[in-house]
Write a protein that holds these residues in place. Structure first.
Motif, PDB file in Angstrom:
ATOM      1  N   VAL A  40       0.855  -1.183   0.000  1.00  0.00           N
ATOM      2  CA  VAL A  40       0.000   0.000   0.000  1.00  0.00           C
ATOM      3  C   VAL A  40       0.894   1.237   0.000  1.00  0.00           C
ATOM      4  N   LYS A  41       0.709   2.112  -0.961  1.00  0.00           N
ATOM      5  CA  LYS A  41       1.540   3.307  -1.113  1.00  0.00           C
ATOM      6  C   LYS A  41       0.751   4.556  -0.739  1.00  0.00           C
ATOM      7  N   PHE A  42       1.509   5.647  -0.617  1.00  0.00           N
ATOM      8  CA  PHE A  42       0.910   6.925  -0.259  1.00  0.00           C
ATOM      9  C   PHE A  42       1.023   7.924  -1.416  1.00  0.00           C
ATOM     10  N   LEU A  58       8.173   8.734   8.040  1.00  0.00           N
ATOM     11  CA  LEU A  58       8.476   7.334   7.781  1.00  0.00           C
ATOM     12  C   LEU A  58       7.504   6.483   8.598  1.00  0.00           C
ATOM     13  N   VAL A  59       6.623   5.780   7.904  1.00  0.00           N
ATOM     14  CA  VAL A  59       5.549   5.037   8.547  1.00  0.00           C
ATOM     15  C   VAL A  59       5.788   3.552   8.351  1.00  0.00           C
ATOM     16  N   LEU A  66       9.817   8.133  12.277  1.00  0.00           N
ATOM     17  CA  LEU A  66      10.645   9.336  12.265  1.00  0.00           C
ATOM     18  C   LEU A  66      10.283  10.149  11.042  1.00  0.00           C
ATOM     19  N   SER A  67      10.902  11.298  10.916  1.00  0.00           N
ATOM     20  CA  SER A  67      10.693  12.167   9.767  1.00  0.00           C
ATOM     21  C   SER A  67      12.050  12.569   9.210  1.00  0.00           C
ATOM     22  N   GLU A  78      11.585  10.627  -1.516  1.00  0.00           N
ATOM     23  CA  GLU A  78      12.508   9.632  -2.067  1.00  0.00           C
ATOM     24  C   GLU A  78      13.351   9.000  -0.964  1.00  0.00           C
ATOM     25  N   ARG A  79      13.815   9.815  -0.039  1.00  0.00           N
ATOM     26  CA  ARG A  79      14.595   9.275   1.069  1.00  0.00           C
ATOM     27  C   ARG A  79      13.758   8.324   1.923  1.00  0.00           C
ATOM     28  N   VAL A  80      12.503   8.687   2.144  1.00  0.00           N
ATOM     29  CA  VAL A  80      11.624   7.826   2.944  1.00  0.00           C
ATOM     30  C   VAL A  80      11.395   6.495   2.236  1.00  0.00           C
ATOM     31  N   ASP A  81      11.239   6.516   0.908  1.00  0.00           N
ATOM     32  CA  ASP A  81      11.054   5.272   0.161  1.00  0.00           C
ATOM     33  C   ASP A  81      12.232   4.328   0.348  1.00  0.00           C
ATOM     34  N   LEU A  82      13.446   4.853   0.252  1.00  0.00           N
ATOM     35  CA  LEU A  82      14.641   4.016   0.395  1.00  0.00           C
ATOM     36  C   LEU A  82      14.757   3.466   1.820  1.00  0.00           C
ATOM     37  N   ILE A  83      14.520   4.331   2.815  1.00  0.00           N
ATOM     38  CA  ILE A  83      14.646   3.899   4.208  1.00  0.00           C
ATOM     39  C   ILE A  83      13.585   2.854   4.545  1.00  0.00           C
TER      40      ILE A  83
END
Length: 585
Positions: A40-42, A58-59, A66-67, A78-83
């Motif tokens: 499920v994506k946002f 970051l969910v 975190l954010s 993009e950073r959240v996707d990788l993490i």
């Protein structure tokens, strides 16, 4: 109803399916069981694709871990996707050992540490897991710092948060956790079904009887009868069923990581939708949340103003021994003054210039002038009555055919409580356009008139003394001014008198007149004073007696009259002979 039975059958089927699905072998690990897809994506929220967003959350499993902020050419999304991808791999992997911090270019860098990868891990993701058993997570920049902490301190805090999130994710994907939460889900569904059944029975039976129908085996009470509920109460029971299932579904969704993720997605979509600007006024954008907050604050201000005005009237103004009408005026002015002040403060707090409301005010004025004439007239009449004080709370008044006590003075109408304890809502405009009898205006002492008639030939002195005696014996009749008796007229059938008495409570004039009438009738009987009834004398002129009849009708009447006379003569003769014969014997 059929839809209730269908919903109960559906819920029972879901419960059975949950029991069967959750019968998992305890030997399975957390990486072996994954009944739901986690893709499920946002994207619909524009969190990850919008480069203007300074920080993105970051969910993991519906929890905000975190954010991170945008750095150089990489957006926050993009950073959240990788993490997130790395953290989900760490949660699914059995080789994860922890998070380490390394310095690189004077910035702390977070790495995920793994044991040597197994053959299964290499087959699943050979490009992601290197032979170094260390995977890059992200670099903590100055924009990622929390508060006034340094990069190093922020990295240490994030390390603990990430390790706790990974451990929690592993635990929530274990078979033991899924089984335990599944049992809780089944229990919640059973309780919700029982609660729904109980609320359904409450629409027909009282509480005890409803429980007996839901839970068989309880002692029965044969005296209980079906409840006679109002439609409003039935609607409340239906709303209670909706709340019950909404809370149950929310709790169940919070039990599992996948459903919690969907719940967070739904919450985020709703929050973003409500935060979008839907109104531009005075150069400022307002969202649905801000409008709802404004309306909520305004309603809270109205409720608080009413509470303060009521507290002022009941606790403070009563001590001053002011009249009830004066207390009502002060409380009403205080209430609407506080509402107006709160409205102005809220408008200023939201950045709305009151001068920008002039156009709206003029449009409302035109609308009030044409479409709301009655409301405007009643409102203006209420303001006049409020300050003129011609009609106040507690006054005993008569408006048209309605007679009663003023219970409440409102800006649009007045509540009149009649002697039959019936509340009548009278528009304020009637009090300015029609005649109103106010028995308590300025002073509550008023005089009552009681007309009485006696027969001709009665001793008028005794009549006057009897009436004065009846008035003086009653406790509600004032001694000053004293009661009076007037000889008003010589009537057609009676000598007419009028008893005048004074009372300080005009609202009790009906019981007072009744008591006086009872006592007067009793005294008149004791002193043999007659109360006449109407009499009429009828005089018939003799010259109008002869009646001319047609000859044929006159002949028939003479024939009948002769027959009656002869029959009467025969009867008399027979009776005389029978009487003579009896005497001879």
């Amino acid at each position: 109803m059929w839809w209730k039975k269908l919903s109960q059958v559906t819920l029972a089927a879901i419960t059975t399916a949950m029991i069967l699905v959750l019968n998992i072998s305890p030997g399975l690990t957390q990486s072996d069981f994954n009944p739901f897809t986690y893709d499920v994506k946002f994207e619909d929220l524009n969190i990850y694709t919008d480069p203007s967003i300074p920080k993105a959350p970051l969910v993991i499993d519906g929890r905000n871990i975190l954010s991170v902020s945008k750095v150089d050419g990489n957006t926050a999304g993009e950073r959240v996707d990788l993490i997130k991808k790395e953290l989900l791999d760490a949660i699914k992997s059995d080789n994860f050992t922890g998070v380490t911090i390394k310095e690189k270019d004077r910035l702390p860098v977070l790495y995920l540490e793994f044991d040597k990868p197994s053959q299964q891990d290499l087959e699943e993701s050979p490009e992601s897991i290197t032979t170094q058993d260390r995977r890059y997570l992200f670099t903590v920049t100055q924009e990622d710092t929390i508060g006034k902490k340094s990069n190093r301190e922020t990295a240490v805090d994030l390390k603990q948060e990430i390790e706790q999130a990974i451990a929690r994710g592993k635990r929530e994907r274990s078979s033991a956790y899924i089984q335990r939460q599944g049992i809780i889900t089944v229990g919640l569904l059973i309780l919700a079904l029982l609660g729904t059944r109980l609320l359904d029975q409450l629409q027909t039976y009282p509480f005890r009887r409803a429980i007996q129908r839901v839970i068989p085996g309880l002692p029965s009470n044969t005296t209980s009868q079906p409840s006679n509920l109002t439609t409003l109460f039935r609607l409340k029971l239906g709303f209670a069923q909706f709340i019950l299932w909404a809370v149950t579904i929310f709790i169940i969704f919070r039990l599992f990581p996948w459903t919690r993720h969907w719940l967070y997605l739904l919450y985020s979509i709703v929050a973003l939708s409500f935060n979008k600007s839907v109104l531009n006024f005075g150069g400022d954008d307002f969202s649905i949340i801000e409008l709802l907050l404004f309306v909520g604050l305004l309603i809270a201000a109205i409720i608080a103003s009413s509470y303060i005005a009521n507290l002022l009237r009941t606790k403070i103004l009563q001590v001053t021994r002011m009249t009830r009408g004066s207390q009502e005026i002060i409380s009403i002015v205080t209430k609407y003054g506080l509402i107006a002040l709160a409205t102005i403060i809220l408008l200023q707090a939201y950045g709305l210039n009151l001068s920008s409301l002039a156009l709206i005010g003029s449009a409302l004025g035109v609308g009030i002038g044409f479409g709301l004439q009655d409301i405007a007239r009643n409102f203006a009449s209420g303001i006049v009555l409020l300050f003129e004080r011609s009609v106040q709370v507690g006054d005993f008044i008569q408006v048209g055919d309605h007679l009663g006590v003023v219970e409440e003075v409102r800006t649009r109408s007045i509540v009149l409580k009649t002697l039959d304890r019936i509340s009548i809502i009278v528009p304020n405009s009637r009090f300015l356009s029609e005649e109103v009898i106010n028995w308590n205006h300025r002073r509550s002492v008023s005089r009552l008139h009681l007309p009485i008639g006696v027969a001709y030939g009665s001793d008028v002195a005794k009549v006057k003394s009897a009436l004065i005696q009846a008035a003086e014996e009653h406790l509600e009749v004032l001694r000053n001014p004293p009661p009076q008796v007037f000889f008003t007229a010589f009537g057609d059938s009676s000598l007419d008198f009028e008893l005048l008495v004074w009372t300080s409570d005009p609202s009790r004039q009906a019981p007072l007149k009744s008591d006086l009438c009872f006592r007067i009738e009793e005294i008149f009987r004791e002193q043999q004073i007659d109360i006449p009834f109407p009499q009429r004398d009828i005089n018939i002129a003799p010259e109008g007696l002869p009646i001319k009849l047609p000859p044929q009708l006159e002949g028939h009447l003479l024939y009948l009259l002769k027959a009656l006379v002869s029959q009467q003569y025969s009867n008399n003769k027979t009776n005389k002979e029978q009487g003579t014969g009896t005497n001879k014997n």
